[in-house]
Design an enzyme around this catalytic site. Structure first.
Site, PDB file in Angstrom:
ATOM      1  N   GLY A   7      -3.156   4.276  -4.182  1.00 59.66           N
ATOM      2  CA  GLY A   7      -4.522   4.460  -3.699  1.00 59.66           C
ATOM      3  C   GLY A   7      -4.571   4.624  -2.208  1.00 59.66           C
ATOM      4  N   GLY A  57       0.828  -1.193   0.000  1.00 57.90           N
ATOM      5  CA  GLY A  57       0.000   0.000   0.000  1.00 57.90           C
ATOM      6  C   GLY A  57       0.867   1.249   0.000  1.00 57.90           C
ATOM      7  N   CYS A  58       0.296   2.346  -0.452  1.00 61.02           N
ATOM      8  CA  CYS A  58       1.070   3.583  -0.586  1.00 61.02           C
ATOM      9  C   CYS A  58       1.539   4.094   0.776  1.00 61.02           C
ATOM     10  CB  CYS A  58       0.249   4.634  -1.325  1.00 61.02           C
ATOM     11  SG  CYS A  58      -1.412   4.912  -0.671  1.00 61.02           S
ATOM     12  N   TYR A  59       0.607   4.311   1.700  1.00 59.30           N
ATOM     13  CA  TYR A  59       0.999   4.764   3.035  1.00 59.30           C
ATOM     14  C   TYR A  59       1.870   3.723   3.731  1.00 59.30           C
ATOM     15  CZ  TYR A  59      -2.343   8.661   3.033  1.00 59.30           C
ATOM     16  OH  TYR A  59      -3.011   9.822   2.762  1.00 59.30           O
TER      17      TYR A  59
END
Length: 286
Positions: free
Chosen positions: A285, A116-118
């Site tokens: 996302g 995931g991005c974060y």
């Protein structure tokens, strides 16, 4: 030389479109087409997936799980951009800079879950500090973060571009953000961090922070020790792709080295904001 056959399942979405556009410019890849009607036909999708050497899944979790169940070609590799398989057994976490040996694991895997991005930013900060013993696994942590709006999907993009969205907005206030499980697993922490991210009025970009009061940590490490751990984590793969930018100059290092330890009554916060930046990762996302 035969081209690698690539299928992007979900190529009409933001992530899928960008992957397809980037790969289309490469001569060694052939992007397998599928009609709009066949996208909704399970058998048609299964046929294309099993023709591919590599399929990218740019789908919601349930749809990604369905697509994986359609694979019966043992030579088809899958990279899943959804949350569905990031902590699942049998899947390799697609973060080559995570630790020594991870890059080889990704290269040899037939099932890879895209981080995931974060989570990418959070794990990049946490894992080296935990592995170095500077931050305990059960330490109380917060991860204040903000990203651009492009990862929020078409409705969010349209709202911001039309000027109908706030300049800054918190979300996931229930503390149940979908990236928390992978942050905990691959960041090697056992206590759930406080993670309430925000969206800002800019297209792309992300900042993940890890504020730390140094004198509350066991051993009371210095900022220079944290910096050394961040530089050392991940091995050779890290050297090529990660830049330490929070305290990047020799002058800053000298200032840290000269600084006297603060008194116990005055904790020293060390904000590891943007301390490690994975330069080649896109925002996939929220």
């Amino acid at each position: 030389m035969a081209k690698y056959k690539i299928f992007v399942d979900g190529s009409s979405g933001t992530t899928g479109l960008r992957i397809a556009d980037r790969l289309a410019a490469r001569d060694e890849f052939e992007i397998l087409p599928i009609s709009e009607a066949d996208r909704k036909d399970v058998n048609a999708r299964a046929a294309v997936i099993n023709q591919s050497d590599l399929s990218f899944l740019c789908l919601p979790d349930a749809a990604a799980k369905e697509s994986v169940s359609l694979v019966n070609n043992p030579n088809t590799c899958v990279i899943d951009a959804s949350t569905a398989h990031r902590t699942a057994p049998g899947w390799v976490f697609g973060f080559p800079e995570l630790c020594a040996g991870q890059a080889d694991a990704v290269r040899s895997a037939s099932r890879v879950s895209n981080p995931g991005c974060y989570a990418t930013g959070a794990i990049a900060l946490l894992r080296p500090l935990v592995d170095a013993g500077l931050v305990p696994k059960d330490f109380a942590l917060a991860l204040p973060s903000v990203s651009g709006y492009s990862g929020g999907g078409r409705p969010m993009i349209e709202a911001y571009e039309a000027g109908n969205a706030p300049a800054y907005e918190l979300y996931a206030l229930g503390l149940q953000h979908k990236h928390i499980p992978e942050i905990m697993k691959y960041g090697r922490v056992t206590r759930r961090p406080i993670f309430v991210p925000a969206v800002g009025n800019f297209d792309q970009g992300m900042l993940v922070e890890l504020p730390l009061h140094l004198d509350t940590l066991p051993g009371q490490p210095t900022a220079a020790q944290l910096l050394d751990a961040l530089n050392a984590g991940g091995g050779a793969e890290l050297t090529a792709t990660v830049k330490v930018t929070g305290l990047r100059s020799e002058a800053a290092r000298e200032v840290i080295a000269r600084a006297a330890p603060p008194p116990r009554s005055s904790p020293a916060p060390f904000p590891c904001h943007g301390a490690r930046h994975i330069a080649r990762r896109g925002q996939e996302g929220h």
